[in-house]
Design an enzyme around this catalytic site. Structure first.
Site, short mmCIF file in Angstrom:
data_model
loop_
_atom_site.label_atom_id
_atom_site.label_comp_id
_atom_site.label_asym_id
_atom_site.label_seq_id
_atom_site.Cartn_x
_atom_site.Cartn_y
_atom_site.Cartn_z
N ASP A 76 27.72 30.81 15.96
CA ASP A 76 27.57 29.55 15.23
C ASP A 76 27.74 29.78 13.74
O ASP A 76 27.32 30.81 13.21
CB ASP A 76 26.18 28.98 15.53
CG ASP A 76 26.06 27.52 15.14
OD1 ASP A 76 27.09 26.86 14.90
OD2 ASP A 76 24.92 27.03 15.06
N LEU A 99 33.21 48.14 29.10
CA LEU A 99 32.48 46.95 28.70
C LEU A 99 33.12 45.75 29.38
O LEU A 99 34.35 45.66 29.47
CB LEU A 99 32.53 46.75 27.17
CG LEU A 99 31.96 45.42 26.64
CD1 LEU A 99 30.43 45.44 26.65
CD2 LEU A 99 32.48 45.12 25.22
N HIS A 116 37.17 29.48 11.65
CA HIS A 116 37.40 29.94 13.02
C HIS A 116 38.21 31.24 13.03
O HIS A 116 37.98 32.11 13.87
CB HIS A 116 38.13 28.86 13.82
CG HIS A 116 37.30 27.62 14.03
ND1 HIS A 116 36.01 27.67 14.49
CD2 HIS A 116 37.59 26.31 13.85
CE1 HIS A 116 35.53 26.43 14.58
NE2 HIS A 116 36.47 25.59 14.19
#
Length: 251
Positions: free
Chosen positions: A31, A142, A48
């Site tokens: 956020d 991962l 962004h």
């Protein structure tokens, strides 16, 4: 808020990550991209773009720390309410960074997983996403789970509908339905239990993200805006996790 960065130390924990200083599964509500851009007099798309670079840094930090799964809230089912121009910019950035980062995923042994309903982004982008999932499925260092068009309440409702249909068909005894039966139908059923959930930008809420999975997760809230999130911020969250005692309601 964030704690000062300190060396990781063994913690007394119980449950899924017993005797582990490092959480197996970390999730992040990313956020603050818009506020980061606004403070610099830049368009939201610049925030962004900077946020996408933070994804790269955080993924590398997770790999280096030995985290098994990293789940990122990239686009919620509520984000469609944003201006169409911003949504289009986000979709364009997804295409660009997907193509650019695929080699990095392969190099670092990262498996890409999608949760949510990414088909809503259209056939072209959805096909590229599925191709990346297929190409990285053999990686095991991962798992990077990216939540796209995801909403936890919708996820739970879909699982409930699946169980209801099975009961109606006579395939499942309603008395046999327990937490494990529902959990097996969630998008994250193949991931380790969620240990640590991080939210950036100073907001202190879950915003319809991994509501079931976060039942016993440790929560870490930081004022750092997502584009400024880096290895130090990630490690600070891990250090705080390592200091906590997880009792899972036992004592």
């Amino acid at each position: 808020m964030t704690s000062p960065l300190t060396p990781l130390a063994p913690s007394e924990v119980e449950g899924p990550s017993a005797n582990r200083a490092i959480p197996r599964h970390v999730a992040i509500i990313m956020d603050g991209n818009g506020r980061w851009a606004e403070r610099r007099g830049l368009p939201k798309v610049a925030g962004h773009r900077a946020g996408a670079e933070a994804v790269r840094r955080t993924m590398q930090a997770a790999v280096d720390a030995g985290v098994e799964a990293l789940t990122l809230y990239a686009f919620s089912s509520e984000n469609w309410r944003r201006p169409q121009e911003e949504v289009s910019d986000l979709k364009g950035l997804m295409r660009f960074y997907l193509e650019r980062e695929l080699k990095t995923l392969q190099k670092e042994g990262v498996r890409l997983k999608l949760i949510g309903e990414p088909a809503a982004f259209g056939n072209e982008l959805h096909d590229r996403l599925r191709q990346a999932v297929e190409e990285t499925k053999g990686n095991d260092r991962l798992t990077l789970a990216v939540a796209l068009n995801y909403g936890s309440q919708a996820e739970l409702a879909a699982a409930a509908r699946t169980l209801a249909r099975a009961v109606a068909a006579g395939d499942v005894d309603p008395e046999s339905i327990d937490e494990k039966a529902l959990e097996a139908l969630l998008h994250t059923s193949d991931l380790p239990p969620l240990d640590l959930l991080i939210r950036t930008s100073g907001e202190v809420r879950l915003s319809n993200f991994l509501l079931w999975q976060a039942a016993y997760a440790e929560l870490h809230f930081t004022d750092v805006l997502w584009p400024d999130f880096d290895e130090a911020a990630f490690n600070a969250a891990l250090a705080e996790f390592a200091r906590r005692q997880r009792r899972f309601g036992g004592r």
